[in-house]
Design an enzyme around this catalytic site. Structure first.
Site, PDB file in Angstrom:
ATOM      1  N   SER A 183       1.114  -7.048  -6.529  1.00 53.51           N
ATOM      2  CA  SER A 183      -0.255  -7.047  -6.092  1.00 53.51           C
ATOM      3  C   SER A 183      -0.503  -5.471  -5.778  1.00 53.51           C
ATOM      4  O   SER A 183       0.219  -4.404  -5.559  1.00 53.51           O
ATOM      5  CB  SER A 183      -0.203  -7.720  -4.686  1.00 53.51           C
ATOM      6  OG  SER A 183       0.717  -6.808  -3.741  1.00 53.51           O
ATOM      7  N   ASP A 184      -1.910  -5.466  -5.669  1.00 51.71           N
ATOM      8  CA  ASP A 184      -2.311  -4.192  -5.122  1.00 51.71           C
ATOM      9  C   ASP A 184      -2.072  -4.045  -3.767  1.00 51.71           C
ATOM     10  O   ASP A 184      -1.687  -5.317  -3.157  1.00 51.71           O
ATOM     11  CB  ASP A 184      -3.851  -3.857  -5.359  1.00 51.71           C
ATOM     12  CG  ASP A 184      -4.296  -2.406  -5.237  1.00 51.71           C
ATOM     13  OD1 ASP A 184      -3.566  -1.608  -4.750  1.00 51.71           O
ATOM     14  OD2 ASP A 184      -5.326  -2.200  -5.714  1.00 51.71           O
ATOM     15  N   TRP A 185      -1.868  -3.059  -3.151  1.00 54.05           N
ATOM     16  CA  TRP A 185      -1.339  -2.957  -1.723  1.00 54.05           C
ATOM     17  C   TRP A 185      -2.037  -3.679  -0.753  1.00 54.05           C
ATOM     18  O   TRP A 185      -3.504  -3.470  -0.437  1.00 54.05           O
ATOM     19  CB  TRP A 185      -1.311  -1.451  -1.258  1.00 54.05           C
ATOM     20  CG  TRP A 185       0.080  -0.711  -1.718  1.00 54.05           C
ATOM     21  CD1 TRP A 185       0.847   0.251  -0.915  1.00 54.05           C
ATOM     22  CD2 TRP A 185       0.754  -0.950  -3.055  1.00 54.05           C
ATOM     23  NE1 TRP A 185       2.061   0.568  -1.567  1.00 54.05           N
ATOM     24  CE2 TRP A 185       1.843  -0.114  -3.012  1.00 54.05           C
ATOM     25  CE3 TRP A 185       0.598  -1.662  -4.214  1.00 54.05           C
ATOM     26  CZ2 TRP A 185       3.162  -0.070  -3.833  1.00 54.05           C
ATOM     27  CZ3 TRP A 185       1.494  -1.441  -5.160  1.00 54.05           C
ATOM     28  CH2 TRP A 185       2.775  -0.539  -4.942  1.00 54.05           C
TER      29      TRP A 185
END
Length: 356
Positions: free
Chosen positions: A225-227
């Site tokens: 995932s993106d953060w």
């Protein structure tokens, strides 16, 4: 089953359900979990597209600042992109980094996009071909590259919440196309799922993570995932995403074990995700007796100077250049005449060693 696959399955068989679930969230902001029981070392992930920062991010930890992607794309030179990839791999190893969070291959869909400097182009074919060359340069040296942000994350306004509405043709011919090239031609080891929604479904829960990414294109790496982009437990866990970042408190670390025990997420799904993480670890030398591949011996500063030079584009010459010998003074106008801006900000920002 290959020996590589057998090693992965043997490692999975040694893990408890609790250990498997724990591997699916980061240890901290920039690291994955390690487990001594299967000789799994933690992997450090680092931005990114314009230079490898490492796990620390301030002026005390400086990095070789690469020409921006919009500059390197202006060279139209695949050899340059491959060499920039080699430089990135060398920088990564010098900082103990196993996974570079780049290249950014979102498109320049609007001139107001705040992160265009770290992405290549408005053209999906050019972006994909350049990205593939860069990825090969990184991964030929035993460091993972990460294509991001999958997918249609091209707007700065409401980047984390925008719902991108688009038809199938536009989705495939523009937004997905550079990712397809990166997977098919460079066999990228990691993909980052974006914040935004696509036609009503957030990217970390989207069917696009399976189809076309895995089922049609044959992607066999890890999807992270993106953060903070994982915002649910069951919906995201039942999608084809493997790693929730950053750690250690994610929706998965706090709720996934209970969801599996209740039968809302299958153990087979968890095993598949763990297998993808262990595959990445083996590729970068972080699992078992796999050796870390030596990186190319390369003069990074020489490379980036050459690439930056070739990336300059003269739009029009009205006879001023080349300067005549009689010209003895040149006026440089604006704040950059005092303090130059050599890169963009945000997550792709680096602290350069010796800016000129």
């Amino acid at each position: 089953m290959t020996e590589f696959e057998a090693d992965i399955q043997a490692a999975i068989s040694k893990l408890s359900l609790e250990e498997k679930v724990r591997l699916l969230s980061g240890e901290d902001s920039w690291s994955t979990y390690g487990l001594d029981a299967i000789d799994l070392r933690k992997m450090i992930l680092s931005d990114g597209p314009s230079g490898v920062r490492g796990a620390m991010w301030d002026e005390r930890y400086k990095s070789l600042t690469l020409p921006s992607a919009s500059c390197t794309s202006a060279t139209w030179d695949l050899k340059h992109l491959y060499t920039i990839g080699e430089v990135s791999a060398s920088e990564a190893r010098s900082k103990g980094v196993s996974v570079v969070l780049g290249p950014t291959i979102n498109l320049h869909r609007s001139p107001r996009g705040g992160r265009h400097f770290e992405a290549y182009s408005e053209d999906p074919y050019l972006s994909g071909k350049l990205a593939a060359a860069y990825i090969n340069g990184v991964q030929d040296n035993g460091v993972a590259a990460t294509t991001k942000h999958y997918v249609a994350n091209d707007s700065e306004n409401e980047r984390m919440t925008v719902d991108v509405q688009l038809d199938e043709q536009t989705l495939h011919e523009l937004y997905l196309a550079p990712f397809e090239i990166a997977v098919k031609e460079a066999k990228v080891w990691a993909v980052m799922a974006s914040y935004n929604s696509i036609n009503g479904t957030t990217a970390t829960e989207h069917v696009l993570l399976e189809d076309p990414l895995r089922s049609e294109w044959g992607f066999d790496g890890i999807v992270m995932s993106d953060w903070t982009a994982v915002r649910s437990v069951e919906e995201s866990a039942n999608a084809a995403i493997d790693l929730a970042m950053p750690g250690s408190h994610t929706p998965w670390s706090e709720g996934l074990l209970a969801a599996v025990e209740a039968g809302r997420v299958s153990v087979a799904t968890i095993d598949e995700k763990v297998g993808n993480i262990l595959t990445l670890a083996k590729r970068v030398g972080a699992l078992g007796n796999t050796k870390i591949k030596a990186v190319a011996n390369i003069d990074g500063r020489k490379v980036i100077r050459k690439v930056a030079t070739d990336g300059f584009v003269l739009v029009e010459n009205n006879g001023t250049l080349p300067l005549k010998p009689s010209v003895t003074k040149i006026a440089v106008i604006g704040s950059h005449s005092i303090e130059g801006r050599i890169g963009g900000g945000g997550s792709a920002m680096t602290f350069p060693h010796n800016p000129i």
